[in-house]
Scaffold this motif. Structure first.
Motif, mmCIF file in Angstrom:
data_model
loop_
_atom_site.group_PDB
_atom_site.id
_atom_site.type_symbol
_atom_site.label_atom_id
_atom_site.label_comp_id
_atom_site.label_asym_id
_atom_site.label_seq_id
_atom_site.Cartn_x
_atom_site.Cartn_y
_atom_site.Cartn_z
ATOM 1 N N LYS A 1 -8.621 11.471 3.303
ATOM 2 C CA LYS A 1 -8.679 10.279 4.159
ATOM 3 C C LYS A 1 -7.421 9.422 4.111
ATOM 4 C CE LYS A 1 -12.340 7.770 4.947
ATOM 5 N NZ LYS A 1 -13.527 6.896 4.777
ATOM 6 N N HIS A 2 -6.377 9.846 3.400
ATOM 7 C CA HIS A 2 -5.226 8.969 3.201
ATOM 8 C C HIS A 2 -3.895 9.625 3.572
ATOM 9 C CE1 HIS A 2 -8.356 7.205 0.612
ATOM 10 N NE2 HIS A 2 -7.793 6.049 0.934
ATOM 11 N N VAL A 3 -3.011 8.780 4.100
ATOM 12 C CA VAL A 3 -1.665 9.203 4.512
ATOM 13 C C VAL A 3 -0.646 8.289 3.849
ATOM 14 C CG1 VAL A 3 -0.065 9.242 6.489
ATOM 15 C CG2 VAL A 3 -2.376 10.167 6.734
ATOM 16 N N LEU A 4 0.412 8.888 3.319
ATOM 17 C CA LEU A 4 1.514 8.130 2.720
ATOM 18 C C LEU A 4 2.659 8.063 3.727
ATOM 19 C CD1 LEU A 4 2.705 6.870 0.055
ATOM 20 C CD2 LEU A 4 3.528 9.172 -0.498
ATOM 21 N N THR A 5 3.263 6.886 3.896
ATOM 22 C CA THR A 5 4.392 6.720 4.808
ATOM 23 C C THR A 5 5.289 5.606 4.284
ATOM 24 O OG1 THR A 5 5.028 6.501 7.142
ATOM 25 C CG2 THR A 5 3.215 5.111 6.390
ATOM 26 N N ALA A 6 6.314 5.223 5.062
ATOM 27 C CA ALA A 6 7.221 4.139 4.665
ATOM 28 C C ALA A 6 6.665 2.802 5.152
ATOM 29 C CB ALA A 6 8.613 4.382 5.248
ATOM 30 N N ALA A 7 6.812 1.754 4.335
ATOM 31 C CA ALA A 7 6.290 0.428 4.693
ATOM 32 C C ALA A 7 6.958 -0.123 5.948
ATOM 33 C CB ALA A 7 6.482 -0.539 3.522
ATOM 34 N N HIS A 8 8.267 0.150 6.113
ATOM 35 C CA HIS A 8 8.952 -0.482 7.249
ATOM 36 C C HIS A 8 8.568 0.145 8.595
ATOM 37 C CE1 HIS A 8 12.166 2.692 6.814
ATOM 38 N NE2 HIS A 8 12.277 2.496 8.108
ATOM 39 N N CYS A 9 7.781 1.213 8.558
ATOM 40 C CA CYS A 9 7.209 1.760 9.796
ATOM 41 C C CYS A 9 6.100 0.846 10.328
ATOM 42 C CB CYS A 9 6.632 3.144 9.544
ATOM 43 S SG CYS A 9 7.873 4.364 9.107
ATOM 44 N N THR B 1 -6.110 10.160 15.174
ATOM 45 C CA THR B 1 -7.191 9.523 14.420
ATOM 46 C C THR B 1 -6.841 8.055 14.174
ATOM 47 O OG1 THR B 1 -7.646 11.618 13.307
ATOM 48 C CG2 THR B 1 -8.528 9.648 12.268
ATOM 49 N N ARG B 2 -7.817 7.172 14.364
ATOM 50 C CA ARG B 2 -7.589 5.747 14.125
ATOM 51 C C ARG B 2 -7.462 5.470 12.626
ATOM 52 N NH1 ARG B 2 -9.244 2.337 18.499
ATOM 53 N NH2 ARG B 2 -8.736 0.566 17.161
ATOM 54 N N VAL B 3 -6.703 4.414 12.306
ATOM 55 C CA VAL B 3 -6.526 4.005 10.907
ATOM 56 C C VAL B 3 -7.505 2.879 10.595
ATOM 57 C CG1 VAL B 3 -4.911 2.947 9.275
ATOM 58 C CG2 VAL B 3 -4.124 4.769 10.810
ATOM 59 N N LYS B 4 -8.253 3.028 9.506
ATOM 60 C CA LYS B 4 -9.273 2.049 9.109
ATOM 61 C C LYS B 4 -8.631 0.861 8.374
ATOM 62 C CE LYS B 4 -13.466 1.933 6.262
ATOM 63 N NZ LYS B 4 -14.295 2.769 5.365
ATOM 64 N N SER B 5 -7.674 1.153 7.477
ATOM 65 C CA SER B 5 -7.002 0.073 6.737
ATOM 66 C C SER B 5 -5.632 0.536 6.266
ATOM 67 C CB SER B 5 -7.837 -0.379 5.536
ATOM 68 O OG SER B 5 -7.999 0.686 4.622
ATOM 69 N N THR B 6 -4.768 -0.425 5.978
ATOM 70 C CA THR B 6 -3.389 -0.168 5.557
ATOM 71 C C THR B 6 -3.082 -0.968 4.302
ATOM 72 O OG1 THR B 6 -2.711 0.095 7.869
ATOM 73 C CG2 THR B 6 -0.973 -0.351 6.284
ATOM 74 N N HIS B 7 -2.506 -0.322 3.297
ATOM 75 C CA HIS B 7 -2.094 -1.007 2.068
ATOM 76 C C HIS B 7 -0.572 -1.027 1.974
ATOM 77 C CE1 HIS B 7 -6.213 -0.867 0.670
ATOM 78 N NE2 HIS B 7 -6.220 0.449 0.659
ATOM 79 N N ILE B 8 0.012 -2.200 1.735
ATOM 80 C CA ILE B 8 1.463 -2.329 1.549
ATOM 81 C C ILE B 8 1.723 -3.180 0.307
ATOM 82 C CG2 ILE B 8 3.650 -3.153 2.529
ATOM 83 C CD1 ILE B 8 2.560 -2.720 5.285
ATOM 84 N N VAL C 1 0.179 3.100 2.306
ATOM 85 C CA VAL C 1 -0.885 4.108 2.406
ATOM 86 C C VAL C 1 -1.856 3.689 3.507
ATOM 87 C CG1 VAL C 1 -2.904 5.094 1.236
ATOM 88 C CG2 VAL C 1 -0.715 4.962 0.046
ATOM 89 N N LEU C 2 -2.150 4.638 4.391
ATOM 90 C CA LEU C 2 -3.083 4.411 5.496
ATOM 91 C C LEU C 2 -4.395 5.135 5.188
ATOM 92 C CD1 LEU C 2 -0.658 5.374 8.426
ATOM 93 C CD2 LEU C 2 -0.736 3.233 7.142
#
Length: 347
Positions: free
Chosen positions: A134-142, A186-193, A213-214
């Motif tokens: 259920k989770h995706v890692l990406t860059a915060a500045h995106c 797929t829609r994102v439920k929440s985002t952590h930064i 993390v999305l």
């Protein structure tokens, strides 16, 4: 070999409600005037109270509400050596010219199989990598420019590469997308930064916390890639790293590359893989042997932050920068995935 490390604990202390974000910032895939290699060497070692502040995090939910969670860090041994960097080789120009060392993956058998199937597309124009069902890692500045969330992050979506085409595999008339991936969004439920990102950008300090993390609204059934603790350059086979993403200049294609790392600090890798905007947020991985086993295993050891312009001795120079997954960041991302620290004791 992947070396097991005891991981410090990240525990949440208090969660506050914040005002809803404005979602008015423009997406910026290249950052200017951030702390480069020479600047990193001069940075003081963060204290425990600094780290608690930097690792506290914001969560934005699908309905636009936002919270701030303050954390405590347990079992951490601070490194007195400071933010030293290790130089491997002289700086090379990053721009792609002459021979382009990137590979476009056209064959769907490769594209939809591990490790390439872990690459995802973020609706704000970046890439990311699957790190759980259920989770995706990406860059915060995106998602955030340091002051506000970017416009497209209000209704954030993640594109997973489709394994099968609809309509019994028959091509539609006029479809010339041979070898190009199609996406299931797929829609994102929440985002952590992490809070360190806001502080870093506004204070013009460092890219050390450029990761996010999305959490997806619905779980996927694909193979994802596990997190690993980023080893030092010396511990990497040929000091080589690998990553795949969706570079803007190769529209609709999955682009893979590998290269060696030139320099490292405690939190960043400096490398010169050929890459264009769009691949920002890709998961950088290595393949090392499992302890006491003959098996090799790929793990994510950094997040590609992108092509950055930095001030070096009064001159603007460019680097490709990746944010290393340190034991602390491993603990935080693992906590975001599981909601507790019980599954995050060994990295």
């Amino acid at each position: 070999t992947w070396h097991l490390k005891k991981i410090p604990q990240i525990v949440s202390e208090r969660t506050f409600s914040l005002d809803s974000p404005k979602f008015e910032a423009k997406t910026k895939l290249e950052l200017n005037s951030v702390c480069g290699i020479e600047c990193q060497r001069k940075l003081p070692v963060p204290s425990l109270s600094d780290l608690k502040d930097l690792l506290s995090y914001e969560t934005v939910f699908e309905n636009g509400t936002r919270t701030l969670t303050e954390v405590n860090v347990l079992g951490l041994v601070l490194d007195p050596a400071g933010n030293t960097t290790t130089r491997r080789s002289s700086r090379k120009k990053r721009q792609i010219y002459g021979t382009d060392s990137r590979f476009s993956i056209y064959d769907k058998r490769f594209m939809t199989n591990f490790p390439f199937n872990t690459a995802v597309k973020i609706s704000t124009g970046c890439s990311g990598i699957l790190i759980s069902p259920k989770h995706v890692l990406t860059a915060a500045h995106c998602l955030h420019n340091g002051k506000d969330y970017v416009k497209g992050s209000k209704r954030l979506r993640v594109g997973l590469m489709k394994t099968k085409s609809r309509g019994n595999g028959r091509k539609r008339k006029g479809d010339k997308r041979n070898g190009m991936p199609s996406f299931q969004w797929t829609r994102v439920k929440s985002t952590h930064i992490p809070k360190g990102w806001f502080k870093g950008v506004s204070g013009d300090i460092a890219l050390d916390y450029d990761y996010a993390v999305l959490e997806l609204k619905r779980p996927h059934k694909r193979k994802y890639m596990e997190l690993g603790i980023s080893p030092t350059i010396k511990m990497m086979p040929g000091s080589m790293i690998h990553f795949s993403g969706f570079d803007n200049d190769r529209s609709g294609q999955l682009v893979y590359r590998f290269c060696s790392i030139s320099d490292e600090s405690n939190d960043l890798f400096y490398q010169y893989c050929d890459a264009e905007p769009g691949s920002t947020g890709s998961g950088i991985y290595l393949r090392l042997k499992e302890p006491n086993k003959k098996k090799w295993k790929r793990k994510i050891i950094a997040v590609y932050s992108g092509h950055q312009w930095v001030d070096v001795n009064g001159e603007q120079q460019d680097y490709n920068v990746a944010v290393r997954i340190t034991p602390l960041k491993y603990a935080q991302i693992c906590f975001w995935i599981h909601g507790n620290d019980e599954n995050c004791t060994q990295g």
